[in-house]
Scaffold this motif. Sequence first.
Motif, short mmCIF file in Angstrom:
data_model
loop_
_atom_site.label_atom_id
_atom_site.label_comp_id
_atom_site.label_asym_id
_atom_site.label_seq_id
_atom_site.Cartn_x
_atom_site.Cartn_y
_atom_site.Cartn_z
N GLU A 152 28.88 98.68 0.79
CA GLU A 152 28.81 100.13 1.02
C GLU A 152 27.37 100.51 1.34
OE1 GLU A 152 32.46 99.86 -1.79
OE2 GLU A 152 30.37 99.32 -2.16
N ILE A 153 27.16 100.99 2.57
CA ILE A 153 25.83 101.35 3.06
C ILE A 153 25.69 102.87 2.95
CG2 ILE A 153 24.26 101.22 5.01
CD1 ILE A 153 26.18 98.95 6.09
N LEU A 154 24.71 103.33 2.19
CA LEU A 154 24.53 104.76 1.96
C LEU A 154 23.64 105.35 3.05
CD1 LEU A 154 23.99 104.84 -1.92
CD2 LEU A 154 26.08 104.48 -0.59
N ASN A 155 24.06 106.51 3.56
CA ASN A 155 23.27 107.22 4.56
C ASN A 155 23.15 108.68 4.15
OD1 ASN A 155 21.91 107.57 7.13
ND2 ASN A 155 23.75 108.63 7.82
N VAL A 163 31.73 98.20 4.84
CA VAL A 163 32.03 97.00 5.61
C VAL A 163 32.79 96.05 4.68
CG1 VAL A 163 31.10 95.10 6.99
CG2 VAL A 163 29.91 97.32 6.94
N LEU A 164 34.09 95.90 4.93
CA LEU A 164 34.96 95.05 4.10
C LEU A 164 35.26 93.78 4.88
CD1 LEU A 164 36.77 94.68 1.56
CD2 LEU A 164 38.59 95.81 2.84
N VAL A 165 34.92 92.64 4.28
CA VAL A 165 35.07 91.35 4.96
C VAL A 165 36.00 90.46 4.15
CG1 VAL A 165 33.87 89.39 6.01
CG2 VAL A 165 32.69 91.59 5.75
N LYS A 166 36.94 89.80 4.85
CA LYS A 166 37.83 88.80 4.26
C LYS A 166 37.62 87.48 4.99
CE LYS A 166 42.13 89.84 3.88
NZ LYS A 166 43.51 90.25 4.26
N SER A 167 37.61 86.38 4.24
CA SER A 167 37.44 85.07 4.85
C SER A 167 38.42 84.08 4.22
CB SER A 167 36.00 84.58 4.64
OG SER A 167 35.84 83.27 5.15
N ASP A 168 38.78 83.06 4.98
CA ASP A 168 39.70 82.06 4.44
C ASP A 168 38.96 80.94 3.70
OD1 ASP A 168 38.58 80.67 6.53
OD2 ASP A 168 40.46 80.19 7.54
#
Length: 521
Positions: A152-155, A163-168
């Motif tokens: 979570e980038i605060l502005n 930015v939600l990232v999923k990886s195998d």
Amino acid sequence: MRNGMIGKLVCLGLCLSLMLGMSSPVYGAESVTKDLYSLNEDGSYSLFTNYVDGYSLRVDQGMKVDMDYSGVVAVLENDSKRIEIYKESLPYNISQQAYINYSNRFINNRTDHTSEYDVQTRINGKTVHILQWSRDKLSRVKNDKNYYVSMEILNGSREVYTVLVKSDKPFYLEGGYQYLLDDFELFAPTKSSYIRQSQAVVPEERGWNQETEDFYYQYFGPASTLQWGIFEPDAPGDFTQMKYLESAMEYEFPILLNYSSFENKTQHPNLDARLKAAYENNKTLELTLQTPSSDSGNMVYDVLDGEYDEFLKDYAKKVSDFDHPVMFRLGNEMNGDWCPYSSYHTAKDTMIFKEFYKYIYNIFEEAGADNVIWVWNPNGKSFPDFKWNDALMYYPGDEYVDIVGLTAYNTGTYYPGEDWIEFDDLYDSLYAEYDRLFKQPMMITEFASSSVGGDKNKWIRNMFNHIGKYENIKVAIWWDGCDWDEDGNIARPYFIDETPDLLETFKEFLNQKPMFWDVFG
């Protein structure tokens, strides 16, 4: 001087047009989103620029971009990784920290989620909260991506970019994830958002048996007029109360809402009896299947790991063997945090719900259930009302949805902070939004008004006077029950027969002839 003024006015007009254009999403049936972003090679990465939300960042090379719901999310994906990016403009009463805390409460479920890293830091001149976690792989999900990080980038004081990232595979095997943040830049948006409209599947292509196709056209076809259904807690097990209500209102409800759950891992104890009883009493079921809440992990994960295969295959076979039309509603109100299958409980990952929905759909297909009409039904308002929990994020795809359901209640004022809301105030904007988004026919799958805080009889009269203007709503189901508070007191009485006046009002309006009865009836 005059020419200079004209030039300024033209420039001002163009600026206003651009700003107004960007404030209103464009809706369309086709995926025409190429001009909403750019994706260019940048060394060993690619530079993704989103002109709708006004940011750029480096991403992995070879990712496919999905901007079909660009007013909600940008999605980038390859075989091993999925990135979802949300721009959240927060209301005055929700702080950035509250957004972070509420969004990540799922991590308290230590049975299913393993927290690996949780920190708030400064990167590229901005405050960033990073949460990394994992869960077990799910055997029924193809190429399951079970390693996660949320950044979570605060502005300023009112914006958060998630930015939600999923990886195998673990992130350390793929070069980490800080590269996503190192060159994250913001700029003023230059494009209006685009929202893809869903498209209805042609009924003749659904493979329904003839009785089900006829039922669909009777109740949901273009020429169908509004029909009514009811939830009555005892039916279809006991029709005593139902028959009393129908006698008092001089109206027979053709559709009956009924709830079912994952009772065990082998078979539902009385599903076939419910279906038979409804049919014998001239009712078609709006059959709902939900997973229950649990303190020992989330059942949705168990379903997607195959633990309930026997139950689901038996359930689907019983529905298929019944052979008469069934309206099947799976995991309704999934964008509400009270539902265990909401992404609020499953790592902000709405793909879990979509995998759950499609997995069960395919079990019904394998059972040959050609009598099932699929009803997809989010809650009218998302709780929490954040973009990662937007109803569109749960949409499984056109081929899986025959009817779009709407749900909104006048809950009354029993609890602090609640307001009395008239029917048209609940449904005018909701219907307008859904009418832009979805081309399937609609139904109000369940609704009602409490009597606490206002005039319920007046509310119902207002409802009957407004509901006919929603042309694509073909069926409406009154929820005849109540909600209880934690002390066992009735908090929200939704009873259809709470007073004799209510029964008389329903009797009056349910038996009115349609406006064009004498011409077409």
